[in-house]
Structures are given as structure tokens and as C-alpha cells.
Design a protein around this motif. Structure first.
Motif, PDB file in Angstrom:
ATOM      1  N   ILE A 121       0.831  -1.209   0.000  1.00  0.00           N
ATOM      2  CA  ILE A 121       0.000   0.000   0.000  1.00  0.00           C
ATOM      3  C   ILE A 121       0.861   1.253   0.000  1.00  0.00           C
ATOM      4  N   ASN A 122       1.985   1.240   0.726  1.00  0.00           N
ATOM      5  CA  ASN A 122       2.883   2.402   0.715  1.00  0.00           C
ATOM      6  C   ASN A 122       3.323   2.733  -0.707  1.00  0.00           C
ATOM      7  N   TYR A 123       3.681   1.706  -1.459  1.00  0.00           N
ATOM      8  CA  TYR A 123       4.120   1.926  -2.836  1.00  0.00           C
ATOM      9  C   TYR A 123       2.961   2.360  -3.728  1.00  0.00           C
ATOM     10  N   VAL A 124       1.788   1.811  -3.479  1.00  0.00           N
ATOM     11  CA  VAL A 124       0.612   2.221  -4.250  1.00  0.00           C
ATOM     12  C   VAL A 124       0.311   3.699  -4.005  1.00  0.00           C
ATOM     13  N   LEU A 125       0.404   4.134  -2.750  1.00  0.00           N
ATOM     14  CA  LEU A 125       0.137   5.535  -2.426  1.00  0.00           C
ATOM     15  C   LEU A 125       1.207   6.459  -3.004  1.00  0.00           C
ATOM     16  N   MET A 126       2.452   5.986  -3.015  1.00  0.00           N
ATOM     17  CA  MET A 126       3.506   6.767  -3.671  1.00  0.00           C
ATOM     18  C   MET A 126       3.203   6.907  -5.161  1.00  0.00           C
ATOM     19  N   ALA A 127       2.759   5.812  -5.785  1.00  0.00           N
ATOM     20  CA  ALA A 127       2.411   5.859  -7.207  1.00  0.00           C
ATOM     21  C   ALA A 127       1.208   6.772  -7.448  1.00  0.00           C
ATOM     22  N   PHE A 128       0.284   6.796  -6.489  1.00  0.00           N
ATOM     23  CA  PHE A 128      -0.877   7.688  -6.613  1.00  0.00           C
ATOM     24  C   PHE A 128      -0.442   9.151  -6.605  1.00  0.00           C
ATOM     25  N   ALA A 129       0.506   9.502  -5.741  1.00  0.00           N
ATOM     26  CA  ALA A 129       1.013  10.879  -5.710  1.00  0.00           C
ATOM     27  C   ALA A 129       1.685  11.231  -7.030  1.00  0.00           C
ATOM     28  N   ILE A 130       2.455  10.289  -7.578  1.00  0.00           N
ATOM     29  CA  ILE A 130       3.097  10.513  -8.877  1.00  0.00           C
ATOM     30  C   ILE A 130       2.041  10.744  -9.956  1.00  0.00           C
ATOM     31  N   PHE A 131       0.985   9.939  -9.917  1.00  0.00           N
ATOM     32  CA  PHE A 131      -0.110  10.085 -10.879  1.00  0.00           C
ATOM     33  C   PHE A 131      -0.764  11.463 -10.761  1.00  0.00           C
ATOM     34  N   MET A 132      -0.971  11.929  -9.528  1.00  0.00           N
ATOM     35  CA  MET A 132      -1.619  13.222  -9.336  1.00  0.00           C
ATOM     36  C   MET A 132      -0.740  14.364  -9.843  1.00  0.00           C
ATOM     37  N   PHE A 133       0.572  14.269  -9.673  1.00  0.00           N
ATOM     38  CA  PHE A 133       1.444  15.302 -10.216  1.00  0.00           C
ATOM     39  C   PHE A 133       1.412  15.288 -11.739  1.00  0.00           C
ATOM     40  N   TRP A 134       1.301  14.098 -12.325  1.00  0.00           N
ATOM     41  CA  TRP A 134       1.156  14.017 -13.779  1.00  0.00           C
ATOM     42  C   TRP A 134      -0.129  14.691 -14.233  1.00  0.00           C
ATOM     43  N   ARG A 135      -1.238  14.437 -13.511  1.00  0.00           N
ATOM     44  CA  ARG A 135      -2.511  15.077 -13.838  1.00  0.00           C
ATOM     45  C   ARG A 135      -2.399  16.600 -13.675  1.00  0.00           C
ATOM     46  N   PHE A 136      -1.715  17.032 -12.607  1.00  0.00           N
ATOM     47  CA  PHE A 136      -1.507  18.453 -12.380  1.00  0.00           C
ATOM     48  C   PHE A 136      -0.739  19.085 -13.542  1.00  0.00           C
ATOM     49  N   SER A 137       0.295  18.394 -14.020  1.00  0.00           N
ATOM     50  CA  SER A 137       1.099  18.952 -15.118  1.00  0.00           C
ATOM     51  C   SER A 137       0.284  19.050 -16.400  1.00  0.00           C
ATOM     52  N   LYS A 138      -0.588  18.070 -16.659  1.00  0.00           N
ATOM     53  CA  LYS A 138      -1.450  18.138 -17.843  1.00  0.00           C
ATOM     54  C   LYS A 138      -2.438  19.306 -17.729  1.00  0.00           C
ATOM     55  N   LEU A 139      -2.979  19.492 -16.519  1.00  0.00           N
ATOM     56  CA  LEU A 139      -3.905  20.598 -16.316  1.00  0.00           C
ATOM     57  C   LEU A 139      -3.187  21.941 -16.460  1.00  0.00           C
ATOM     58  N   GLN A 140      -1.966  21.989 -15.945  1.00  0.00           N
ATOM     59  CA  GLN A 140      -1.177  23.218 -16.086  1.00  0.00           C
ATOM     60  C   GLN A 140      -0.918  23.520 -17.560  1.00  0.00           C
ATOM     61  N   TYR A 141      -0.609  22.497 -18.326  1.00  0.00           N
ATOM     62  CA  TYR A 141      -0.325  22.676 -19.752  1.00  0.00           C
ATOM     63  C   TYR A 141      -1.555  23.194 -20.499  1.00  0.00           C
ATOM     64  N   ARG A 142      -2.744  22.724 -20.099  1.00  0.00           N
ATOM     65  CA  ARG A 142      -3.971  23.129 -20.783  1.00  0.00           C
ATOM     66  C   ARG A 142      -4.398  24.551 -20.426  1.00  0.00           C
ATOM     67  N   THR A 143      -4.110  24.970 -19.209  1.00  0.00           N
ATOM     68  CA  THR A 143      -4.690  26.221 -18.719  1.00  0.00           C
ATOM     69  C   THR A 143      -3.717  27.388 -18.641  1.00  0.00           C
ATOM     70  N   ASN A 144      -2.407  27.109 -18.690  1.00  0.00           N
ATOM     71  CA  ASN A 144      -1.433  28.192 -18.536  1.00  0.00           C
ATOM     72  C   ASN A 144      -1.091  28.777 -19.906  1.00  0.00           C
ATOM     73  N   PRO A 145      -1.362  30.049 -20.135  1.00  0.00           N
ATOM     74  CA  PRO A 145      -1.091  30.648 -21.459  1.00  0.00           C
ATOM     75  C   PRO A 145       0.387  30.701 -21.796  1.00  0.00           C
ATOM     76  N   ASP A 146       1.258  30.602 -20.790  1.00  0.00           N
ATOM     77  CA  ASP A 146       2.699  30.632 -21.050  1.00  0.00           C
ATOM     78  C   ASP A 146       3.225  29.313 -21.612  1.00  0.00           C
ATOM     79  N   LEU A 147       2.429  28.222 -21.466  1.00  0.00           N
ATOM     80  CA  LEU A 147       2.834  26.923 -21.983  1.00  0.00           C
ATOM     81  C   LEU A 147       2.168  26.701 -23.329  1.00  0.00           C
ATOM     82  N   LYS A 148       2.954  26.713 -24.377  1.00  0.00           N
ATOM     83  CA  LYS A 148       2.467  26.569 -25.739  1.00  0.00           C
ATOM     84  C   LYS A 148       2.700  25.139 -26.221  1.00  0.00           C
TER      85      LYS A 148
END
Length: 573
Positions: free
Chosen positions: A92-119
Motif C-alpha cells: 500500500i505504501n508503494y501504491v500511495l507513492m504511485a498515486f502521488a506521482i499520478f496526481m502530479f502528472w494530472r496536475f502537469s497536464k492541467l497546467q499545460y492546458r490552462t497556462n497561457p505561457d505553456l504553448k
């Protein structure tokens, strides 16, 4: 040329990130021990015992300053379904670590879609960033959290608020706003039952939502949720006796608290710089940089007329982790500021640096495109350092595992060997009582080979099979145990040359066939490996026998890899 460079960089970063993750898993495998360790005796084993006896109030009871309901559900599952052997909890510790990694990936995709500085041309930077975060959050420096079954709350307390802030940002950036908004409230509420810092999640979500210009309805729901959540958490709350109060720390140790906070946030660089004095300097400097860069971006956003929800959510999460560092410091600075770089604290600090990198991703992406060689060289050097510091995950932990297993043997046999038992917890009446109950119910390692029912067998007889080969081995020491008149500690080595293997357990009997003791093998013996056989590296044993006269001849029978040898106890004429 740029496309080729991107493809090559993406491939190598993917290989590096996956390798870092696999090395972290290898570290968990090498470190695995089924024996409960430290807080697990009361926090998992005794918790399960009391729950089965009907004490349901324990689900929400404090563990120090924390209410670890979510982890307690996992602890109960570990005992109810997986025999309390910790492999479920460690997974479970490793699963939760992987979940945090997944959430940062989702955050980066959202940042790419919404930030006008990222083309569109910055897509390569976003992908490489996500792979780097996979490697960054997989660092073995947080081994105390990864390899210890009790530490799921450390990952829950950081990953659930991260997901809550992501959902809040998505609700302000997505047409399907209400599902994301409701998810953020649920995740913020669940954060209350991870660790004490989870109390900060709902208030900071509320502040972030207000700055995102959420509607009065949503802001009101968040305010109400915050009031209800905080009231629920602090209902019947009491401060732990061994922790300093917040007011006393702020009044008498403000500078030490500030030092503790920056060391806490810079703790990954303590490990990366090789620990020691240089590590402390690196941690203090890097922690200060993180604080200054976060505050700088916060001031810029607060002065801006238009604000990006993703940026505000990341700043809210950084405030959450900063508050975590402050809260930890107010209670623990009394133990010394150096405690801030404990390896278990690197998990929230690693999360903080990942959030900071994502916050400055547009700036970093533009710098990388304008200075490709410098950026490439910097990434290569950082990755090389991370990989080098990840290699200790491959080191076997045979001695640690052996010491814990023999400590469990002492508890199973009711031998009050403090020197050995202290490897898993400070020996006291409470621990002995918990072990007594667990032994009677065959819980955790006490219900598994090689420990199950040894206490009952100690009073029995044993006749080894006939026609079994002679063991090689020796008894190296026979020691008395302080305040334990009913047992002697034995240690030595044993090896079966016929099968070229080490027996797993040793049964000791006298000439009348009475069982007088047991020992476990697994201690590293490089001297025996060099002198006897390559397969004898873990032939060392340690265990306990009943007091016997000097010169007595005892039979040492090795189980599984069956062999036997007679040993005369020292001291006889």
C-alpha cells in the motif's frame, strides 16, 4: 534535430524514471520483515486486539496528535485478511507513492492546458517533467516510510490533499465543475483522518477557492465543511505529553523553529549531499530557497488581477506542506533541530519540491528551450546524483531482519531478553503483554513458521529422524541474560554440507530427548562463507536454551535442510 533530441531525451528519462521506481521496490523487498516494528506493536497489533474485543472507540482515538482512521482501516485489513505480516501494508505504501506521482502528472497536464505561457512546443518539457517526478518521488531516501508497514499515513497525509487541490483547480478550469468540486471537499475531509496536518487541508482549500473567485455557494460549502471538520477533529482532543506546546515553541524557540522548518523542507538534499555537516548545510540552503521561491510566487499571484487556478492550487498545496513543517517543528523541536532531517520527513519534503518545480514549469520550460545544452547538462547531473543515491536500495538487510526475527523468538518463548527485544521496541510490561496475547492467538509472526507454538513445544520432547547427515557448525557463545534466570542466549553457526544449504530453524534437545531450546538462522557470517562454502553466508544462528550444566552434551537439529550435530556446553572438565 530538436525532435530527435526530444525523442532521445524522453526515452532516456523514461528508462531512468522506471529504473528509479524499480530500485525503490527492490529496497522494499530487501528490507522486508514480517515482525512488527516500533509503533506497530501498539498502533497495529494492539489496536487489532482491542477492536476484536469490542473497543470500537479506538477507530477515531488519537495516536499521539494524529487521528489515523484511514491507516487503521488498512491495519485491520492486514490482520483480518493478510495475517498481519505487513506485506499488504508495505505494498500500500508503494501504491500511495504511485498515486502521488499520478496526481502530479494530472496536475502537469492541467497546467499545460490552462497556462497561457505553456504553448504546444512546450509539450516535451511537460512530459519530461512528469517522468522526472516519477524518479524524484521514488527516492529510497524515504525508506523509513516505504519499508515500514506503519507509515501509510505519511503518504495519505500528503497525497490526499494533493488530489484535493487538483480537483479544486480542475473544478475552476473544467466544464464539469461540480463533480471535481465535490471530490475536492471529500478528499479534504478524508485528509482529517490521515495525520494532524490534514486539518490544514479544508481551510487552505477554502482560501484557494476564494482567490479562484469561486461562487458564494461553493465558498459557503467550503467554509461550513472547514468548521465542521475542524470541530470534529478537535473534539475531545488532548495534547501529547512528550511534545512541546505551540505557544511555548513560538515564544521561547522561534529561531530554532525557523531552522527546523527550513531543514525539514530541505531534507532531501541532506541525503543527496551525503548527510553529515555538508548535508545539513545543503538542507538549510535548499529549504530556504524553497520557502523564498514559494513566497515570491505567492506575492506575485496575490497582486495579479487574473490568477491561474492551477497556480493557486499549487501555492495552496505548498502552504499546506509548509504548515506541515511548522506543525511538526512546534511539537518536536525540543528533540533538536537535526531531527528535521529524519528520513521519514523526506516524503512531504519531496512532495514540496515536486510542487515547486511544477509551479515554475513554464519558466523552466522556456529556459530549457533557450539554453538546451545547459538544461540537458543540468538534468543529466541531477539524474546521475539521484541514481547514485538510489543504489543503497540494493544493499541486503540480513542483519536487521535477523535481529528482528530473534527478538520475536524471545517474545514467543517469553524470554525477557531486553538486549534483543529492543531491536523491535523498548522492552516493557506493555509490550510483553501485547506479545503474550498475540502468541496465544497465533497472530502475525507468532502464527507462522518458524515461531508458531514454540512456547508449548519447549516443554516437549523431540526425536530427530534417523540417518540424517552431520551438520557443520559451532557454538560461539553461551551467555546469561540480565534479569532472566530461566534462559541462556546461544549463538553460533550451522550448515548442512550434504545439501549445501543452511537449516532454517534449530531445535536443541538433551540426551533424554527433551527440548531445551530453539534458535533461528539467518545472521550474516562472511567468515563461515569464506572458510566453508559460498552457500553458508547466512549460517549464523541465535536463540535460547534452558539453563544446563557445563559439559552437557546437546543435540542441535537443523530443520528443513535436515542435519544434526552434538555440542558440548563450555565449562565442563
Amino acid at each position: 534535430m530538436d525532435r530527435q533530441l526530444f525523442r532521445s531525451g524522453k526515452t532516456w528519462m523514461a528508462v531512468f524514471a522506471i529504473l528509479m521506481f524499480l530500485l525503490a521496490i527492490a529496497g522494499g523487498v530487501h528490507s522486508y520483515s514480517p515482525v512488527p516494528y516500533w509503533d506497530m506493536w501498539d498502533g497495529t497489533l494492539n489496536f487489532y486486539l482491542q477492536i476484536t474485543e469490542g473497543n470500537s472507540a479506538l477507530w477515531l482515538a488519537q495516536h499521539n496528535e494524529h487521528r489515523i482512521l484511514l491507516s487503521r482501516i488498512l491495519f485491520w485489513l492486514d490482520y483480518a485478511i493478510f495475517d498481519g505480516l505487513s506485506y499488504f501494508l508495505i505494498t500500500i505504501n508503494y501504491v500511495l507513492m504511485a498515486f502521488a506521482i499520478f496526481m502530479f502528472w494530472r496536475f502537469s497536464k492541467l497546467q499545460y492546458r490552462t497556462n497561457p505561457d505553456l504553448k504546444p512546443e512546450h509539450a516535451s518539457s511537460v512530459l519530461i517533467f512528469s517522468l522526472f517526478i516519477l524518479a524524484w518521488l521514488s527516492q529510497w531516501m524515504q525508506w523509513e516510510n516505504l519499508a515500514w508497514g506503519f507509515q501509510s499515513q505519511f503518504f495519505l497525509a500528503q497525497s490526499l490533499p494533493l488530489a484535493a487541490f487538483y480537483c479544486l483547480a480542475a473544478s475552476a478550469s473544467n466544464n464539469h465543475a461540480w463533480p471535481y468540486f465535490c471530490a475536492s471537499i471529500i478528499l479534504g475531509a478524508l485528509s482529517l483522518f490521515t495525520m494532524a496536518n490534514g486539518v490544514l487541508a479544508l481551510p487552505l482549500l477554502t482560501v484557494a477557492a476564494i482567490f479562484m473567485r469561486a461562487s458564494w455557494l461553493r465558498s459557503g460549502i467550503l467554509v461550513a465543511s472547514t468548521i465542521l471538520g475542524v470541530a470534529l477533529y478537535f473534539g475531545e482532543y488532548h495534547s501529547p505529553d512528550n511534545h512541546a506546546s505551540i505557544t511555548d515553541t513560538l515564544r521561547y524557540q522561534p529561531l530554532q523553529l525557523l531552522q527546523y522548518v527550513v531543514l525539514y523542507l530541505g531534507s532531501p538534499f541532506f541525503a543527496l549531499a551525503g548527510e553529515g555537516r555538508n548535508g545539513l548545510l545543503a538542507a538549510g540552503l535548499s529549504g530556504s530557497i524553497l520557502v523564498l521561491l514559494s513566497l515570491l510566487r505567492l506575492m506575485i499571484e496575490l497582486r495579479a488581477y487574473r490568477t491561474n487556478p492551477v497556480t493557486l492550487a499549487l501555492l495552496g498545496y505548498l502552504l499546506y506542506l509548509g504548515g506541515t513543517a511548522v506543525g511538526t517543528g512546534t511539537g518536536r523541536v525540543v528533540f533538536g533541530v537535526a531531527q528535521a532531517v529524519s528520513f521519514r520527513y523526506t516524503t512531504p519534503a519531496l512532495m514540496a519540491w515536486a510542487a515547486l518545480l511544477l509551479l515554475y514549469l513554464p519558466t523552466l520550460s522556456m529556459f530549457a528551450r533557450r539554453n538546451k545544452k545547459v538544461a540537458t547538462a543540468g538534468v543529466v547531473l541531477i539524474c546521475a546524483l539521484l541514481f547514485w543515491r538510489q543504489l543503497p536500495a540494493l544493499q541486503p538487510q540480513h542483519q536487521k531482519i535477523f535481529d528482528r526475527q530473534v527478538a520475536a523468538l524471545a517474545l514467543e518463548l517469553s524470554v525477557a531478553d531486553a538486549q534483543q527485544i529492543n531491536h523491535v521496541y523498548v522492552m516493557n510490561a506493555g509490550l510483553l503483554s501485547i506479545a503474550e496475547k498475540a502468541t496465544a492467538l497465533d497472530l502475525t509472526v507468532f502464527g507462522q513458521y518458524p515461531l508458531q507454538d514454540l512456547r508449548e513445544k519447549w516443554a516437549g520432547r523431540f526425536a530427530p529422524p534417523s540417518d540424517i547427515p552431520e551438520c557443520q557448525g559451532a557454538l560461539d557463545s553461551l551467555e546469561t541474560i540480565e534479569r532472566e534466570p530461566d534462559a541462556l542466549r546461544i549463538s553460533g553457526w550451522i550448515f548442512n554440507p550434504a545439501e549445501e544449504s543452511v537449516p532454517s530453524r534449530v531445535i536443541v534437545s538433551d540426551r533424554l530427548g527433551r527440548i531445551v531450546g530453539f534458535a533461528l538462522t539467518g545472521q550474516p557470517r562472511p567468515d563461515v562463507e569464506a572458510a566453508v562454502h559460498d552457500s553458508a553466508g547466512l549460517s549464523g544462528f541465535r536463540g535460547y536454551i534452558k539453563p544446563a550444566d557445563p559439559g552437557s552434551v546437546l543435540a542441535f537439529y537443523g530443520e528443513q535442510s535436515q542435519c544434526t550435530m552434538n555440542i558440548t556446553l563450555p565449562g565442563g572438565e
